[in-house]
Scaffold this motif. Sequence first.
Motif, PDB file in Angstrom:
ATOM      1  N   CYS A  25      28.861  12.872  27.896  1.00  0.00           N
ATOM      2  CA  CYS A  25      29.407  14.225  28.132  1.00  0.00           C
ATOM      3  C   CYS A  25      30.928  14.222  28.052  1.00  0.00           C
ATOM      4  N   CYS A  26      31.553  13.225  28.676  1.00  0.00           N
ATOM      5  CA  CYS A  26      33.017  13.137  28.663  1.00  0.00           C
ATOM      6  C   CYS A  26      33.557  13.018  27.239  1.00  0.00           C
ATOM      7  N   ALA A  27      32.883  12.202  26.421  1.00  0.00           N
ATOM      8  CA  ALA A  27      33.353  11.984  25.052  1.00  0.00           C
ATOM      9  C   ALA A  27      33.280  13.260  24.222  1.00  0.00           C
ATOM     10  N   LEU A  28      32.147  13.961  24.302  1.00  0.00           N
ATOM     11  CA  LEU A  28      31.971  15.172  23.499  1.00  0.00           C
ATOM     12  C   LEU A  28      32.969  16.258  23.908  1.00  0.00           C
ATOM     13  N   ALA A 196      37.408   9.688  41.466  1.00  0.00           N
ATOM     14  CA  ALA A 196      38.167  10.885  41.105  1.00  0.00           C
ATOM     15  C   ALA A 196      39.487  10.543  40.432  1.00  0.00           C
ATOM     16  N   MET A 197      40.038   9.365  40.719  1.00  0.00           N
ATOM     17  CA  MET A 197      41.333   8.994  40.166  1.00  0.00           C
ATOM     18  C   MET A 197      41.250   8.513  38.713  1.00  0.00           C
ATOM     19  N   LEU A 198      40.054   8.121  38.263  1.00  0.00           N
ATOM     20  CA  LEU A 198      39.929   7.496  36.945  1.00  0.00           C
ATOM     21  C   LEU A 198      39.026   8.256  35.978  1.00  0.00           C
ATOM     22  N   ILE A 199      38.278   9.232  36.460  1.00  0.00           N
ATOM     23  CA  ILE A 199      37.280   9.888  35.612  1.00  0.00           C
ATOM     24  C   ILE A 199      37.910  10.595  34.414  1.00  0.00           C
ATOM     25  N   SER A 200      39.136  11.110  34.568  1.00  0.00           N
ATOM     26  CA  SER A 200      39.756  11.828  33.446  1.00  0.00           C
ATOM     27  C   SER A 200      40.033  10.908  32.259  1.00  0.00           C
ATOM     28  N   SER A 201      40.140   9.594  32.506  1.00  0.00           N
ATOM     29  CA  SER A 201      40.388   8.664  31.404  1.00  0.00           C
ATOM     30  C   SER A 201      39.201   8.611  30.447  1.00  0.00           C
ATOM     31  N   LEU A 202      37.985   8.872  30.947  1.00  0.00           N
ATOM     32  CA  LEU A 202      36.807   8.894  30.072  1.00  0.00           C
ATOM     33  C   LEU A 202      36.846  10.083  29.124  1.00  0.00           C
ATOM     34  N   ILE A 203      37.582  11.112  29.477  1.00  0.00           N
ATOM     35  CA  ILE A 203      37.723  12.282  28.617  1.00  0.00           C
ATOM     36  C   ILE A 203      38.763  12.020  27.530  1.00  0.00           C
ATOM     37  N   ILE A 204      39.814  11.299  27.878  1.00  0.00           N
ATOM     38  CA  ILE A 204      40.961  11.160  26.983  1.00  0.00           C
ATOM     39  C   ILE A 204      40.811   9.998  26.004  1.00  0.00           C
ATOM     40  N   ILE A 221      33.689  13.282  16.738  1.00  0.00           N
ATOM     41  CA  ILE A 221      32.706  13.505  17.806  1.00  0.00           C
ATOM     42  C   ILE A 221      31.747  12.318  17.922  1.00  0.00           C
ATOM     43  N   LEU A 222      31.184  11.891  16.793  1.00  0.00           N
ATOM     44  CA  LEU A 222      30.211  10.789  16.812  1.00  0.00           C
ATOM     45  C   LEU A 222      30.873   9.476  17.238  1.00  0.00           C
ATOM     46  N   CYS A 223      32.068   9.218  16.714  1.00  0.00           N
ATOM     47  CA  CYS A 223      32.770   7.988  17.065  1.00  0.00           C
ATOM     48  C   CYS A 223      33.137   7.979  18.554  1.00  0.00           C
ATOM     49  N   ALA A 224      33.594   9.113  19.068  1.00  0.00           N
ATOM     50  CA  ALA A 224      33.953   9.200  20.491  1.00  0.00           C
ATOM     51  C   ALA A 224      32.739   8.948  21.378  1.00  0.00           C
ATOM     52  N   ALA A 225      31.581   9.493  20.965  1.00  0.00           N
ATOM     53  CA  ALA A 225      30.359   9.290  21.745  1.00  0.00           C
ATOM     54  C   ALA A 225      29.967   7.819  21.785  1.00  0.00           C
ATOM     55  N   VAL A 226      29.969   7.176  20.611  1.00  0.00           N
ATOM     56  CA  VAL A 226      29.614   5.748  20.548  1.00  0.00           C
ATOM     57  C   VAL A 226      30.630   4.908  21.322  1.00  0.00           C
ATOM     58  N   THR A 227      31.909   5.238  21.162  1.00  0.00           N
ATOM     59  CA  THR A 227      32.971   4.499  21.853  1.00  0.00           C
ATOM     60  C   THR A 227      32.824   4.596  23.365  1.00  0.00           C
ATOM     61  N   SER A 228      32.607   5.808  23.857  1.00  0.00           N
ATOM     62  CA  SER A 228      32.520   6.025  25.301  1.00  0.00           C
ATOM     63  C   SER A 228      31.346   5.280  25.915  1.00  0.00           C
ATOM     64  N   VAL A 229      30.167   5.399  25.290  1.00  0.00           N
ATOM     65  CA  VAL A 229      28.974   4.733  25.822  1.00  0.00           C
ATOM     66  C   VAL A 229      29.120   3.220  25.740  1.00  0.00           C
ATOM     67  N   SER A 230      29.650   2.710  24.613  1.00  0.00           N
ATOM     68  CA  SER A 230      29.822   1.264  24.443  1.00  0.00           C
ATOM     69  C   SER A 230      30.797   0.699  25.468  1.00  0.00           C
ATOM     70  N   CYS A 231      31.914   1.396  25.674  1.00  0.00           N
ATOM     71  CA  CYS A 231      32.907   0.918  26.640  1.00  0.00           C
ATOM     72  C   CYS A 231      32.361   0.971  28.062  1.00  0.00           C
ATOM     73  N   PHE A 232      31.554   1.982  28.356  1.00  0.00           N
ATOM     74  CA  PHE A 232      30.977   2.031  29.696  1.00  0.00           C
ATOM     75  C   PHE A 232      30.025   0.859  29.916  1.00  0.00           C
ATOM     76  N   CYS A 233      29.154   0.610  28.955  1.00  0.00           N
ATOM     77  CA  CYS A 233      28.195  -0.495  29.104  1.00  0.00           C
ATOM     78  C   CYS A 233      28.924  -1.835  29.199  1.00  0.00           C
ATOM     79  N   THR A 234      29.966  -2.000  28.387  1.00  0.00           N
ATOM     80  CA  THR A 234      30.757  -3.230  28.445  1.00  0.00           C
ATOM     81  C   THR A 234      31.443  -3.368  29.800  1.00  0.00           C
TER      82      THR A 234
END
Length: 269
Positions: A25-28, A196-204, A221-234
């Motif tokens: 959601c943050c990435a999109l 709350a202090m770090l969540i905005s970084s997932l948007i940016i 859009i597609l790259c941001a989605a893949v990037t966000s999910v991959s970085c979270f899992c990592t």
Amino acid sequence: MSLLQMLSFPFMQRALIAGVLVSLCCALLGVSLVLKRYSMIGDGLSHVSFGALAIAVALGFTPLYFSIPVVVLAAFFLLRMAGNPRWNSDAAIAAVSASSLAVGIMVISRTTGMTTDVDNYMFGSVLAMSRADVALSVLVSIAVLSLFVLFYHKLFAVTFDESFSRAAGLNVDRYNTLLAVLTALTIVLGMRMMGAMLISSLIIFPALTAMRLFKSFRGVILCAAVTSVSCFCTGLTVSFVCSTPVGATVVCANLALFLISCAVSALRR
């Protein structure tokens, strides 16, 4: 320790499910926010969410259920300020952000003090994710993703050219408000995991990384989605193995990938 062993723990399963959905959601939403230069609204809402959860904890309310309507109202208010030429929008958003943080700190200092629960909301914790939190995250994330897909073309038009969209008869204010409300919901959901202090970084960060590599809106859009999910899992995996805070580890993973994308972009040029 293997990935299967890590996922054998129920709290890691809950963290993975909620984190992947919130990251998506943050990435999109982040792509539209960054392109419209509204990324400061995401940062402001994260501070408003902290003030709201501090008041909720002091009053004995459930923080998520209390914070959602407060942050949604704040999103509507901040959007109006950002779109009003009479306001210095950056300064106004910064003032709301700092004020909300100050109110939250004052309330905490006069009531419960810095409890574990408040600390979890500020900086995130996988241990804090309950089944109820995951269920709420799944429901709201599905709603956010569904609305984004449903109004994809409208949001695309509003993101790139508001003047043309108005001339074409599109209700620009309605879709800007929709974008702000979806962002508010996503930030509130991500507080438990990222803080709350770090969540905005997932948007940016995912949006900035994707824009270094792709030029088309759909590609970004597609790259941001893949990037966000991959970085979270990592980040979640590294956090579990190295016993580091989840939120900070995920942000560092996003930062590393962003720096790599900058290097790739520079080599292309």
